[in-house]
Design a protein around this motif. Structure first.
Motif, PDB file in Angstrom:
ATOM      1  N   PRO A  41      38.153  52.132  27.570  1.00  0.00           N
ATOM      2  CA  PRO A  41      38.773  51.500  26.406  1.00  0.00           C
ATOM      3  C   PRO A  41      40.190  50.987  26.688  1.00  0.00           C
ATOM      4  O   PRO A  41      40.787  50.335  25.832  1.00  0.00           O
ATOM      5  CB  PRO A  41      38.793  52.629  25.366  1.00  0.00           C
ATOM      6  CG  PRO A  41      38.768  53.894  26.164  1.00  0.00           C
ATOM      7  CD  PRO A  41      38.099  53.591  27.469  1.00  0.00           C
ATOM      8  N   LEU A  42      40.740  51.303  27.862  1.00  0.00           N
ATOM      9  CA  LEU A  42      42.100  50.870  28.192  1.00  0.00           C
ATOM     10  C   LEU A  42      42.064  49.624  29.084  1.00  0.00           C
ATOM     11  O   LEU A  42      41.023  49.278  29.640  1.00  0.00           O
ATOM     12  CB  LEU A  42      42.856  51.990  28.921  1.00  0.00           C
ATOM     13  CG  LEU A  42      43.509  53.067  28.054  1.00  0.00           C
ATOM     14  CD1 LEU A  42      42.470  53.875  27.292  1.00  0.00           C
ATOM     15  CD2 LEU A  42      44.364  53.993  28.893  1.00  0.00           C
ATOM     16  N   ARG A  43      43.218  49.011  29.240  1.00  0.00           N
ATOM     17  CA  ARG A  43      43.366  47.870  30.151  1.00  0.00           C
ATOM     18  C   ARG A  43      44.725  47.973  30.840  1.00  0.00           C
ATOM     19  O   ARG A  43      45.631  47.173  30.592  1.00  0.00           O
ATOM     20  CB  ARG A  43      43.250  46.534  29.384  1.00  0.00           C
ATOM     21  CG  ARG A  43      41.855  46.244  28.846  1.00  0.00           C
ATOM     22  CD  ARG A  43      40.860  45.998  29.983  1.00  0.00           C
ATOM     23  NE  ARG A  43      39.501  45.739  29.499  1.00  0.00           N
ATOM     24  CZ  ARG A  43      38.548  46.662  29.338  1.00  0.00           C
ATOM     25  NH1 ARG A  43      38.810  47.932  29.605  1.00  0.00           N
ATOM     26  NH2 ARG A  43      37.353  46.334  28.924  1.00  0.00           N
ATOM     27  N   CYS A  44      44.860  48.966  31.711  1.00  0.00           N
ATOM     28  CA  CYS A  44      46.146  49.170  32.391  1.00  0.00           C
ATOM     29  C   CYS A  44      46.474  47.944  33.255  1.00  0.00           C
ATOM     30  O   CYS A  44      45.577  47.377  33.893  1.00  0.00           O
ATOM     31  CB  CYS A  44      46.092  50.411  33.267  1.00  0.00           C
ATOM     32  SG  CYS A  44      45.672  51.893  32.343  1.00  0.00           S
ATOM     33  N   ASP A  45      47.747  47.621  33.294  1.00  0.00           N
ATOM     34  CA  ASP A  45      48.186  46.433  34.008  1.00  0.00           C
ATOM     35  C   ASP A  45      47.816  46.486  35.493  1.00  0.00           C
ATOM     36  O   ASP A  45      47.519  45.470  36.107  1.00  0.00           O
ATOM     37  CB  ASP A  45      49.706  46.314  33.858  1.00  0.00           C
ATOM     38  CG  ASP A  45      50.157  44.881  33.944  1.00  0.00           C
ATOM     39  OD1 ASP A  45      49.484  44.027  33.343  1.00  0.00           O
ATOM     40  OD2 ASP A  45      51.158  44.618  34.632  1.00  0.00           O
ATOM     41  N   TYR A  46      47.827  47.695  36.074  1.00  0.00           N
ATOM     42  CA  TYR A  46      47.609  47.839  37.517  1.00  0.00           C
ATOM     43  C   TYR A  46      46.182  48.276  37.857  1.00  0.00           C
ATOM     44  O   TYR A  46      45.903  48.682  38.978  1.00  0.00           O
ATOM     45  CB  TYR A  46      48.584  48.879  38.093  1.00  0.00           C
ATOM     46  CG  TYR A  46      48.602  50.176  37.326  1.00  0.00           C
ATOM     47  CD1 TYR A  46      47.495  51.015  37.296  1.00  0.00           C
ATOM     48  CD2 TYR A  46      49.732  50.555  36.613  1.00  0.00           C
ATOM     49  CE1 TYR A  46      47.500  52.199  36.585  1.00  0.00           C
ATOM     50  CE2 TYR A  46      49.757  51.729  35.893  1.00  0.00           C
ATOM     51  CZ  TYR A  46      48.627  52.547  35.892  1.00  0.00           C
ATOM     52  OH  TYR A  46      48.636  53.714  35.177  1.00  0.00           O
ATOM     53  N   CYS A  47      45.276  48.219  36.891  1.00  0.00           N
ATOM     54  CA  CYS A  47      43.938  48.795  37.102  1.00  0.00           C
ATOM     55  C   CYS A  47      43.282  48.276  38.386  1.00  0.00           C
ATOM     56  O   CYS A  47      43.231  47.077  38.621  1.00  0.00           O
ATOM     57  CB  CYS A  47      43.036  48.498  35.911  1.00  0.00           C
ATOM     58  SG  CYS A  47      41.410  49.269  36.112  1.00  0.00           S
ATOM     59  N   ASP A  48      42.772  49.216  39.201  1.00  0.00           N
ATOM     60  CA  ASP A  48      42.094  48.827  40.440  1.00  0.00           C
ATOM     61  C   ASP A  48      40.575  49.025  40.340  1.00  0.00           C
ATOM     62  O   ASP A  48      39.871  48.906  41.341  1.00  0.00           O
ATOM     63  CB  ASP A  48      42.660  49.610  41.641  1.00  0.00           C
ATOM     64  CG  ASP A  48      42.586  51.120  41.446  1.00  0.00           C
ATOM     65  OD1 ASP A  48      42.044  51.570  40.410  1.00  0.00           O
ATOM     66  OD2 ASP A  48      43.061  51.854  42.337  1.00  0.00           O
ATOM     67  N   THR A  49      40.091  49.326  39.133  1.00  0.00           N
ATOM     68  CA  THR A  49      38.638  49.511  38.983  1.00  0.00           C
ATOM     69  C   THR A  49      38.098  48.700  37.810  1.00  0.00           C
ATOM     70  O   THR A  49      37.191  49.142  37.098  1.00  0.00           O
ATOM     71  CB  THR A  49      38.278  51.002  38.800  1.00  0.00           C
ATOM     72  OG1 THR A  49      39.111  51.550  37.792  1.00  0.00           O
ATOM     73  CG2 THR A  49      38.392  51.784  40.078  1.00  0.00           C
ATOM     74  N   ALA A  50      38.645  47.508  37.629  1.00  0.00           N
ATOM     75  CA  ALA A  50      38.193  46.647  36.525  1.00  0.00           C
ATOM     76  C   ALA A  50      36.699  46.324  36.654  1.00  0.00           C
ATOM     77  O   ALA A  50      36.036  46.031  35.660  1.00  0.00           O
ATOM     78  CB  ALA A  50      39.030  45.375  36.478  1.00  0.00           C
TER      79      ALA A  50
HETATM   80  S1  SF4 Z   1      43.440  52.363  35.353  1.00  0.00           S
HETATM   81 FE1  SF4 Z   1      41.665  51.078  34.747  1.00  0.00          FE
HETATM   82  S2  SF4 Z   1      39.973  52.492  34.571  1.00  0.00           S
HETATM   83 FE2  SF4 Z   1      41.841  53.732  34.571  1.00  0.00          FE
HETATM   84  S3  SF4 Z   1      42.360  53.993  32.418  1.00  0.00           S
HETATM   85 FE3  SF4 Z   1      43.463  52.191  33.118  1.00  0.00          FE
HETATM   86  S4  SF4 Z   1      42.125  50.441  32.652  1.00  0.00           S
HETATM   87 FE4  SF4 Z   1      40.858  52.311  32.534  1.00  0.00          FE
END
Ligand code: SF4
Length: 221
Positions: A41-50
């Motif tokens: 449910p999140l969309r972290c700016d640095y996400c490496d597992t989109a």
């Molecule tokens: S890093 Fe990516 S997978 Fe992890 S919580 Fe943030 S958006 Fe979700």
């Protein structure tokens, strides 16, 4: 309950199951099977597992366990996406613990962990301001941490670093569990963060993501 309902209750949507070296936290370097659940449910700016946000395949818990048995390891990491976004994750964790696996759970900190089996090592993210998802932190999760659990800060810049120190003090995290500081890959020089930790004499574990140094930033490692 119909057969269809019963089957639906034991399935999980899975992005990938793979065997690698644990790249983070206190089990770093140990051969581990990773079960990556689909969705977050999140969309972290640095996400490496989109790539785990969508897609995936519905798999019965029984079939997941049968799959992991092919690997000769006791270490299992359930990760995502955000694994707790799927309710059946709790049942998967219970069954893995009952089979005496050494189970860890990587979670965003945005969903309550109160239902997670106490035998599971929780690795709980605290989302820093630069993630742009810090409003999702559920700090009440700290109440459910045990001494073997770990709280992880992915730090992108100096502001994140200062903010993280403040959160540690405010919530007395040093007395609750292990604390991990990790530089955001490609955003903060690892040596810079290591030097800050030493200069401030912090009681945290500095870590880098081992798998990215070995195999690069890609799925399945
Ligand atoms: S890093 Fe990516 S997978 Fe992890 S919580 Fe943030 S958006 Fe979700």
């Amino acid at each position: 309950m119909t057969e269809l309902q019963s089957a639906a209750q034991t399935r999980l949507k899975i992005t990938e199951i793979f065997h690698s070296l644990q790249g983070e936290a206190t089990n770093v370097g140990l051969p581990t099977v990773f079960i990556r659940l689909t969705g977050c449910p999140l969309r972290c700016d640095y996400c490496d597992t989109a790539y785990a946000f969508s897609g995936g395949e519905w798999i019965d818990i029984e079939a997941i366990i049968s799959n992991i048995k092919q690997y000769n390891t006791t270490h299992i990491t359930v990760t995502g996406g955000e694994p707790l976004a799927q309710k059946n994750c709790i049942e998967l964790l219970n069954q893995l613990c009952d089979l005496n696996y050494d189970v860890s759970l990587e979670t965003s900190g945005a969903i309550l962990v109160d239902q997670v089996d106490k035998r599971v090592v929780k690795v709980l993210d605290v989302k820093t301001p630069a993630s742009k998802e810090d409003s999702k932190n559920k700090f009440e999760n700290f109440m459910f941490l045990n001494a073997k659990d770990q709280v992880k800060f992915v730090i992108c810049d100096e502001n994140d670093y200062r903010w993280s120190k403040q959160i540690i003090d405010e919530h007395k995290l040093e007395s609750r569990c292990e604390i991990l500081f990790s530089p955001s890959h490609d955003q903060l020089d690892a040596t810079v963060l290591a030097n800050w930790v030493l200069e401030d004499k912090l009681n945290v574990r500095f870590q880098i993501q081992l798998h990215k140094y070995l195999w690069g930033d890609k799925p399945g490692v």
